[in-house]
Design an enzyme around this catalytic site. Structure first.
Site, PDB file in Angstrom:
ATOM      1  N   ASP A  67      -5.783  -9.525 -33.734  1.00  0.00           N
ATOM      2  CA  ASP A  67      -6.316  -8.675 -34.800  1.00  0.00           C
ATOM      3  C   ASP A  67      -5.603  -7.325 -34.876  1.00  0.00           C
ATOM      4  O   ASP A  67      -4.809  -6.971 -34.010  1.00  0.00           O
ATOM      5  CB  ASP A  67      -7.834  -8.470 -34.618  1.00  0.00           C
ATOM      6  CG  ASP A  67      -8.219  -8.214 -33.160  1.00  0.00           C
ATOM      7  OD1 ASP A  67      -7.349  -7.788 -32.377  1.00  0.00           O
ATOM      8  OD2 ASP A  67      -9.385  -8.437 -32.808  1.00  0.00           O
ATOM      9  N   ASN A 134     -21.323  -6.579 -28.926  1.00  0.00           N
ATOM     10  CA  ASN A 134     -22.153  -7.287 -29.908  1.00  0.00           C
ATOM     11  C   ASN A 134     -21.805  -8.776 -29.993  1.00  0.00           C
ATOM     12  O   ASN A 134     -22.279  -9.474 -30.877  1.00  0.00           O
ATOM     13  CB  ASN A 134     -22.040  -6.632 -31.296  1.00  0.00           C
ATOM     14  CG  ASN A 134     -20.641  -6.745 -31.893  1.00  0.00           C
ATOM     15  OD1 ASN A 134     -19.743  -7.340 -31.295  1.00  0.00           O
ATOM     16  ND2 ASN A 134     -20.454  -6.192 -33.076  1.00  0.00           N
ATOM     17  N   HIS A 136     -18.751 -10.121 -30.482  1.00  0.00           N
ATOM     18  CA  HIS A 136     -17.621 -10.542 -31.333  1.00  0.00           C
ATOM     19  C   HIS A 136     -16.454 -11.023 -30.475  1.00  0.00           C
ATOM     20  O   HIS A 136     -16.245 -10.553 -29.361  1.00  0.00           O
ATOM     21  CB  HIS A 136     -17.183  -9.445 -32.313  1.00  0.00           C
ATOM     22  CG  HIS A 136     -16.529  -8.244 -31.710  1.00  0.00           C
ATOM     23  ND1 HIS A 136     -16.636  -6.979 -32.245  1.00  0.00           N
ATOM     24  CD2 HIS A 136     -15.743  -8.084 -30.614  1.00  0.00           C
ATOM     25  CE1 HIS A 136     -15.949  -6.116 -31.527  1.00  0.00           C
ATOM     26  NE2 HIS A 136     -15.394  -6.765 -30.524  1.00  0.00           N
ATOM     27  N   GLU A 141     -17.156 -10.209 -36.452  1.00  0.00           N
ATOM     28  CA  GLU A 141     -18.374  -9.438 -36.282  1.00  0.00           C
ATOM     29  C   GLU A 141     -19.595 -10.299 -36.638  1.00  0.00           C
ATOM     30  O   GLU A 141     -19.479 -11.267 -37.401  1.00  0.00           O
ATOM     31  CB  GLU A 141     -18.324  -8.221 -37.219  1.00  0.00           C
ATOM     32  CG  GLU A 141     -17.246  -7.215 -36.853  1.00  0.00           C
ATOM     33  CD  GLU A 141     -17.661  -6.295 -35.708  1.00  0.00           C
ATOM     34  OE1 GLU A 141     -17.915  -6.785 -34.597  1.00  0.00           O
ATOM     35  OE2 GLU A 141     -17.708  -5.068 -35.930  1.00  0.00           O
TER      36      GLU A 141
HETATM   37  C1  F6R Z   1      -9.243  -7.053 -29.344  1.00  0.00           C
HETATM   38  C2  F6R Z   1     -10.350  -7.896 -29.766  1.00  0.00           C
HETATM   39  C3  F6R Z   1     -11.756  -7.536 -29.438  1.00  0.00           C
HETATM   40  C4  F6R Z   1     -11.936  -7.040 -28.005  1.00  0.00           C
HETATM   41  C5  F6R Z   1     -13.377  -6.643 -27.758  1.00  0.00           C
HETATM   42  C6  F6R Z   1     -13.582  -6.075 -26.378  1.00  0.00           C
HETATM   43  O1  F6R Z   1      -8.005  -7.589 -29.762  1.00  0.00           O
HETATM   44  O2  F6R Z   1     -10.124  -8.872 -30.425  1.00  0.00           O
HETATM   45  O3  F6R Z   1     -12.580  -8.656 -29.655  1.00  0.00           O
HETATM   46  O4  F6R Z   1     -11.555  -8.048 -27.112  1.00  0.00           O
HETATM   47  O5  F6R Z   1     -13.776  -5.687 -28.702  1.00  0.00           O
HETATM   48  O6  F6R Z   1     -12.878  -4.866 -26.258  1.00  0.00           O
HETATM   49  P1  F6R Z   1     -12.763  -4.123 -24.865  1.00  0.00           P
HETATM   50  O7  F6R Z   1     -11.906  -4.946 -24.002  1.00  0.00           O
HETATM   51  O8  F6R Z   1     -12.127  -2.796 -25.188  1.00  0.00           O
HETATM   52  O9  F6R Z   1     -14.147  -3.990 -24.326  1.00  0.00           O
END
Ligand code: F6R
Length: 238
Positions: A67, A134, A136, A141
């Site tokens: 992403d 959350n 995701h 989301e």
């Molecule tokens: C990032 C992504 C997100 C993160 C998630 C956790 O490329 O796709 O799904 O893996 O937001 O982020 P961290 O590791 O910062 O807690």
């Protein structure tokens, strides 16, 4: 689902790196899916160190990232382009790297192009995922339904607040992102979900209830035939 619980973050990163090393041993020209965020930083350090020691070779690997924020310039320090460059791509040689372009004037066209490139590469052999508080994965989301291919998504206030921890004073994150869809995530041959830190204990517990929740995109992963979840004790709630 295979679960590996490690004593701490460093060991979780090593266990995750071992899974990638085994994949590259088996197929040096693997197509890998990569994530950003704080979770994979230690894993990417491990990649860099093993690569320097000649233990892991990414030179035939084609990498596709999950992403990117939208809109955002690649040279914005908050962009996932900048993140990948800083932590991995400037240090380890890959055959090719591809991240959704947050500068594209037409995100729909950019998503279609990205999906076509991923298809042409034969799909993902191994996909690394983190998880949002959350639930995701990628930027899928909480929603009633999820597109299969890449798409433009409006980020929740929660995600923007949590991710703003990386911002300097006065910097704002875009309110949207472009992300791989659930079909692309699900069609990865192998998935590695890395969950670390106390802030993920609540969502990890929910995942291990063993139910699919329509508003928790990560819970669909329970249905995947080849998924390994690597956790540290803090996330496992131990
Ligand atoms: C990032 C992504 C997100 C993160 C998630 C956790 O490329 O796709 O799904 O893996 O937001 O982020 P961290 O590791 O910062 O807690």
């Amino acid at each position: 689902m295979k679960k590996i619980v490690c004593d701490n973050y460093e060991e979780a990163c090593q266990a995750a790196a071992d899974i990638f090393a085994a994949q590259l041993e088996k197929k040096p020209e693997s197509v890998l899916g990569l994530a950003t965020g704080s979770t994979p930083i230690g894993l990417y350090e491990e990649f860099v160190s093993r690569n320097e020691k000649g233990q892991m070779d990414f030179s035939q690997v084609r990498a596709f990232n999950l992403d990117e924020y939208y809109p955002i310039k690649a040279n914005n320090p908050q962009s996932y382009h900048a993140f990948m460059e800083e932590h991995l791509f400037s240090k380890v040689k890959f055959a090719s790297t591809r991240i959704l372009n947050g500068e594209s004037p037409d995100p729909g066209i950019e998503c279609a192009r990205f999906d076509a490139e991923l298809d042409a590469a034969g799909g993902l052999d191994l996909l690394l995922l983190g998880i949002g508080q959350n639930g995701h994965v990628g930027f899928n989301e909480p929603a009633d339904s999820y597109p299969l291919g890449s798409y433009l998504v409006h980020l929740t206030e929660d995600t923007i607040t949590v991710n703003s921890r990386f911002c300097e004073d006065g910097e704002n994150l875009p309110a949207s992102a472009i992300t791989m869809g659930m079909g692309q995530i699900f069609s990865a041959k192998k998935i590695l979900l890395l969950i670390t830190g106390e802030s993920k204990a609540k969502i990890a517990k929910k995942l291990f209830e063993g139910k699919v929740f329509t508003d928790v995109s990560a819970s669909f992963l329970l249905l995947h035939p080849d998924i390994t979840v690597v956790l540290d004790k803090a996330a496992y709630g131990d």
